[in-house]
Scaffold this motif. Structure first.
Motif, mmCIF file in Angstrom:
data_model
loop_
_atom_site.group_PDB
_atom_site.id
_atom_site.type_symbol
_atom_site.label_atom_id
_atom_site.label_comp_id
_atom_site.label_asym_id
_atom_site.label_seq_id
_atom_site.Cartn_x
_atom_site.Cartn_y
_atom_site.Cartn_z
ATOM 1 N N ARG A 111 42.359 31.861 47.762
ATOM 2 C CA ARG A 111 41.306 32.594 47.338
ATOM 3 C C ARG A 111 40.357 32.519 48.362
ATOM 4 O O ARG A 111 39.767 31.874 49.075
ATOM 5 C CB ARG A 111 40.661 31.708 46.054
ATOM 6 C CG ARG A 111 39.431 32.352 45.651
ATOM 7 C CD ARG A 111 39.422 33.899 45.043
ATOM 8 N NE ARG A 111 38.251 34.388 45.047
ATOM 9 C CZ ARG A 111 38.009 35.430 44.107
ATOM 10 N NH1 ARG A 111 38.728 35.986 43.428
ATOM 11 N NH2 ARG A 111 36.825 36.123 44.162
ATOM 12 N N VAL B 67 40.136 28.777 39.132
ATOM 13 C CA VAL B 67 41.260 30.014 39.182
ATOM 14 C C VAL B 67 41.914 29.455 38.225
ATOM 15 O O VAL B 67 42.473 30.275 37.095
ATOM 16 C CB VAL B 67 41.895 29.915 40.443
ATOM 17 C CG1 VAL B 67 43.518 30.432 40.278
ATOM 18 C CG2 VAL B 67 41.255 30.633 41.531
ATOM 19 N N THR C 176 40.959 30.571 34.728
ATOM 20 C CA THR C 176 40.907 32.059 34.764
ATOM 21 C C THR C 176 39.612 32.657 34.875
ATOM 22 O O THR C 176 39.225 33.683 34.746
ATOM 23 C CB THR C 176 41.515 32.526 33.320
ATOM 24 O OG1 THR C 176 40.504 32.421 32.316
ATOM 25 C CG2 THR C 176 42.553 32.005 32.740
ATOM 26 N N ASN D 90 40.454 35.099 39.716
ATOM 27 C CA ASN D 90 41.613 35.506 39.995
ATOM 28 C C ASN D 90 42.054 35.114 41.679
ATOM 29 O O ASN D 90 41.088 35.041 42.610
ATOM 30 C CB ASN D 90 41.619 36.999 40.023
ATOM 31 C CG ASN D 90 41.641 37.581 38.609
ATOM 32 O OD1 ASN D 90 41.942 36.878 37.822
ATOM 33 N ND2 ASN D 90 41.351 38.752 38.312
ATOM 34 N N THR E 72 50.406 32.232 43.448
ATOM 35 C CA THR E 72 50.484 32.355 41.706
ATOM 36 C C THR E 72 50.050 30.993 41.438
ATOM 37 O O THR E 72 50.203 30.059 41.968
ATOM 38 C CB THR E 72 51.734 32.605 41.135
ATOM 39 O OG1 THR E 72 52.738 31.571 41.936
ATOM 40 C CG2 THR E 72 52.440 33.983 41.762
ATOM 41 N N VAL F 31 46.481 35.011 35.455
ATOM 42 C CA VAL F 31 45.744 36.374 35.583
ATOM 43 C C VAL F 31 46.610 37.112 34.473
ATOM 44 O O VAL F 31 45.658 37.629 33.618
ATOM 45 C CB VAL F 31 46.340 37.084 37.125
ATOM 46 C CG1 VAL F 31 45.744 38.574 36.922
ATOM 47 C CG2 VAL F 31 45.691 36.391 38.073
ATOM 48 N N SER F 32 47.723 37.320 34.307
ATOM 49 C CA SER F 32 48.520 38.336 33.272
ATOM 50 C C SER F 32 48.280 37.859 31.882
ATOM 51 O O SER F 32 48.264 38.622 31.084
ATOM 52 C CB SER F 32 49.810 38.841 33.593
ATOM 53 O OG SER F 32 50.642 37.434 33.581
ATOM 54 N N ALA G 232 45.874 35.578 30.966
ATOM 55 C CA ALA G 232 44.306 34.778 30.653
ATOM 56 C C ALA G 232 44.054 34.601 29.337
ATOM 57 O O ALA G 232 43.297 33.382 29.010
ATOM 58 C CB ALA G 232 43.415 35.730 31.755
#
Length: 243
Positions: free
Chosen positions: A18, A55, A58, A61, A66, A75-76, A78
């Motif tokens: 990040r 992270v 959530t 990002n 991953t 992410v997908s 959350a």
């Protein structure tokens, strides 16, 4: 090829980075935490501890890599994940102009609890705030706010509970209450806790992680840790300064 999360893991992190501008708060972090574990995260200020928790919950990002919690990609997936985790942070995430009871009822309704009033009364009793349930939160001490924040985080019985310095600012009685609550629910949850208190963190944990400059310095099972060697590693890590 992206690795499929394993269902025996509470947390799975692979190559997590990040960045904030050119600075990497997390730099290629990888580890796995089994369900039912208690992870204590240590490291100097600026090491990336809070960024990691943000992270995993959530709130941020990843820039690269991953992370999944309970098999849900942060992410997908959350939205689904937020219903299965709880967070206790420096910010109590409470409304100061509402009473203690009104705060908890608000969040209970957000989670769609079947019997919110019973659950709220139960938790207010657990954190010893039932006698202040009708008082507005702006009148609460730091310790009382933290206790109410704990109740808020536990409302929906999350599978994974994230704690960012939960003992910070607590008086001895509030520490005893938090210790009792953790002991009471330990068998039903996975815990991820940031701590600057080596004694408390090692006392509670089943796994320990040291971060420095956004990288993993050490990740071990508690039973494999030599406490004195761990302290030396931690002191050397703190001495390296911040990222």
């Amino acid at each position: 090829m992206e690795e499929t999360p394993r269902n025996d893991l509470a947390v799975q992190v692979r190559g997590l980075t990040r960045a904030f501008g050119v600075r990497k708060a997390l730099n290629d972090v990888s580890f796995e935490l089994p369900k039912g574990a208690f992870l204590s995260i240590f490291g100097p200020n600026g090491a990336g501890k809070t960024t990691l928790v943000k992270v995993l919950t959530t709130l941020l990002n990843p820039s690269k890599g991953t992370a999944s919690v309970l098999g849900c990609d942060v992410v997908s997936e959350a939205v689904e994940l937020r219903h299965r985790i709880g967070l206790i942070s420096h910010n109590p995430l409470l409304y100061p102009d509402l009473t203690a009871e009104e705060n908890l009822l608000f969040f209970a309704e957000m989670y769609g609890l079947d019997d919110p009033k019973t659950r709220v009364r139960e938790l207010l009793s657990d954190v010893e705030l039932d006698h202040r349930r009708l008082d507005v939160v702006s009148t609460f001490s730091r310790g009382m706010l933290q206790r109410l924040s704990i109740a808020r985080a536990l409302l929906h019985k999350p599978d994974v509970l994230f704690l960012d310095e939960p003992y910070s600012g607590l008086d001895p009685h509030a520490v005893d209450i938090l210790d009792g609550l953790i002991a009471q629910i330990r068998g039903d949850h996975t815990f991820v806790m940031i701590s600057h208190d080596l004694d408390k963190g090692l006392e509670l944990c089943s796994h320990a992680l040291i971060l420095a400059n956004g990288k993993v310095v050490l990740f071990e099972n508690r039973e494999d840790i030599d406490v004195e060697q761990f302290r030396q590693t931690y002191r050397a890590t703190v001495g390296t300064g911040v990222a």
